[in-house]
Design an enzyme around this catalytic site. Structure first.
Site: not given
Ligand code: ADP
Ligand code: ZN
Length: 474
Positions: A313, A387, A309-310, A88, A93-94
């Site tokens: 938009h 843009d 310009h803005e 994802g 948050g992976k």
């Molecule tokens: P990914 O690995 O998906 O790129 P990370 O786990 O490194 O994302 O996320 C970076 C930081 O963002 C985490 O350390 C946390 O502080 C915050 N974060 C991201 N997703 C969440 C979540 N679902 N809940 C709480 N904090 C989150």
């Molecule tokens: Zn522009």
């Protein structure tokens, strides 16, 4: 649907005028990649620290139980996954989730990043993989985390044909190591934001056969994340979480965490002892558009062009997508190198349709067209650089990924060119004719509403910042 593209649908249309602030980071990254490759230790993150992602957590809870009580599963001859792939958008948050898995199971956490394996000396990548597993095996039970697995697990070209040998050796080492250990309480978690590029061998049973999508947070999840981070800091009671959740459509968890942190910094800088709603709103503008300069060097001509310009938009955005909310139109130069910007949020994220993407493209085009209409063809500026970048990329997706173009039809360009090994100039032509066609349409809208856009631009020159209510145009 991929989120990078959807991201483009929060319109941040910046009028760029410094071109110099780029590409600082990549050099740093390369230097780092040669040392500091393995990090390991135990994790004190728990599932409570991860907001939203309810299904993913449920799925991982089972694995926690497996790590804690492998006998329970072995007894029934149940094979538990050796590998789980979390995929994802970045910042969802992976990594946090993998750490929480280790934390909940109470086992050591070994982490590497696939990007550290790129461009290493021959044989080193494979050696590192073996060393990693060897180390992890010493602790009997553990979580091994491989971030950015796509960097080592890219599709090998054309079936049996061997691609880059070094990359293959690293990948093979990983596959071998994974086949080598029995259900013992070691689990390999990998993360990627590009599951489509992974070699199928990685996704087969016995490898990363459990795949969990970690999505951008929906509104409820955003509220949870906002609450989580606000609760760790002091804030005023009257903060409207609902409103912040609306503003942060398409934000990842990491972006929300960063937003609250920036808000806290602003509160401290202003000498408050609690975060207030203004701190959050200002932080929001700062992270999205850059800090507006307090005393920008007065540049009259710049300001006038930027205003038109803005206004282009903003007008075309209201005209084509009245349901979207314009948060702010500004012609105050920002720290991100923009002379001004128009910031809008979509009112609904439910479906991305063909007409929404076309409208988005038209809004992107509108800044340049306004310049052309009010100042003449030869006086257009470099302000549309950003843009153009965004619209080109979105138009390519429209044609090559989403199959929305009549000429190109129901085809995916990447698959076509991978399998047939052809370069596709027809895509280039289709992209060009789509943009040209929309350019003409936007030109028509702007020409027929010249007086209204002129009025918006003049108001911008006078006030520098406009909001939704200032843009009454019909
Ligand atoms: P990914 O690995 O998906 O790129 P990370 O786990 O490194 O994302 O996320 C970076 C930081 O963002 C985490 O350390 C946390 O502080 C915050 N974060 C991201 N997703 C969440 C979540 N679902 N809940 C709480 N904090 C989150
Ligand atoms: Zn522009």
């Amino acid at each position: 649907m991929e989120t990078y593209q959807i991201l483009a649908l929060i319109g941040i249309l910046a009028f760029m005028y410094f071109l110099l602030f780029k590409n600082k980071k990549s050099a740093q990254k390369e230097i780092n990649s040669l040392n500091e490759i393995e990090y390991y230790g135990s994790s004190n993150v728990l599932f409570n620290d991860v907001a939203g992602n309810y299904e993913a957590k449920d799925s991982l809870l089972e694995i926690v139980d497996f790590i804690k009580n492998p006998e329970k599963y072995n007894k029934f001859n149940v094979r538990m996954p050796k590998g789980v792939l979390l995929y994802g958008s970045p910042g969802t948050g992976k990594t946090l989730m993998a750490k929480a898995l280790a934390g909940e199971a109470g086992v050591p956490f070994y982490a590497v990043s696939g990007s550290d394996f790129v461009q290493v000396y021959a044989g080193l990548g494979a050696g590192r993989i073996r060393a990693l597993f060897k180390k992890a095996k010493k602790s009997q039970k553990s979580v091994i985390f491989i971030d950015e697995i796509d960097a080592i697990g890219k599709k090998r070209m054309g079936g049996n044909l061997r691609g880059s040998d070094e990359g293959d050796r690293t990948l093979n080492a990983l596959l071998t190591e994974m086949s080598g250990f029995k259900d013992s309480g070691t689990i390999v978690i990998a993360a990627t934001n590009r599951i489509d590029t992974l070699d199928e061998a990685l996704l087969r049973p016995g490898r990363f056969d459990r795949q969990i999508e970690i999505m951008l947070p929906d509104k409820d999840a955003r509220k949870d994340i906002i609450n989580l981070y606000l609760s760790q800091k002091k804030c005023e009671d009257d903060i409207n979480i609902e409103k912040i959740a609306d503003l942060t459509v398409y934000f990842s968890g990491a972006m929300i965490e960063n937003l609250i942190n920036e808000a806290a910094l602003l509160a401290i800088r202003e000498g408050h002892d609690k975060i207030n709603i203004e701190n959050i709103e200002n932080a929001y503008l700062n992270v999205l558009a850059g800090k507006e300069q307090k005393n920008p060097i007065e540049n009259k001509k710049q300001k006038i062009v930027t205003s038109y310009h803005e206004a282009g938009h903003a007008f075309v955005s209201k005209y084509l997508m009245p349901e979207n909310k314009i948060i702010r139109v500004s012609v105050i130069p920002t720290s991100k190198g923009a002379g001004g910007y128009t910031l809008s949020t979509p009112n609904s994220t439910e479906v991305i349709t063909k007409s929404k993407i076309k409208n988005q493209l038209s809004v992107l085009i509108a800044g340049r067209v306004a310049e052309e209409v009010f100042f003449g063809k030869d006086n257009i500026t470099i302000g549309a650089q950003n843009d153009i970048e965004k619209s080109t990329s979105l138009a390519i997706d429209y044609i090559a990924k989403y199959g929305m173009d009549e000429n190109m039809g129901f085809l995916n360009a990447e698959v076509l060119s991978n399998k047939l090994n052809v370069s596709l100039t027809s895509i280039e032509n289709s992209v060009k004719s789509l943009i040209d066609e929309l350019y003409d349409e936007v030109m028509h809208i702007i020409m027929t509403n010249k007086d209204k856009i002129d009025a918006i631009a003049k108001l911008l020159i006078e006030k520098e910042v406009l909001y939704e209510d200032d843009l009454v145009i019909k």
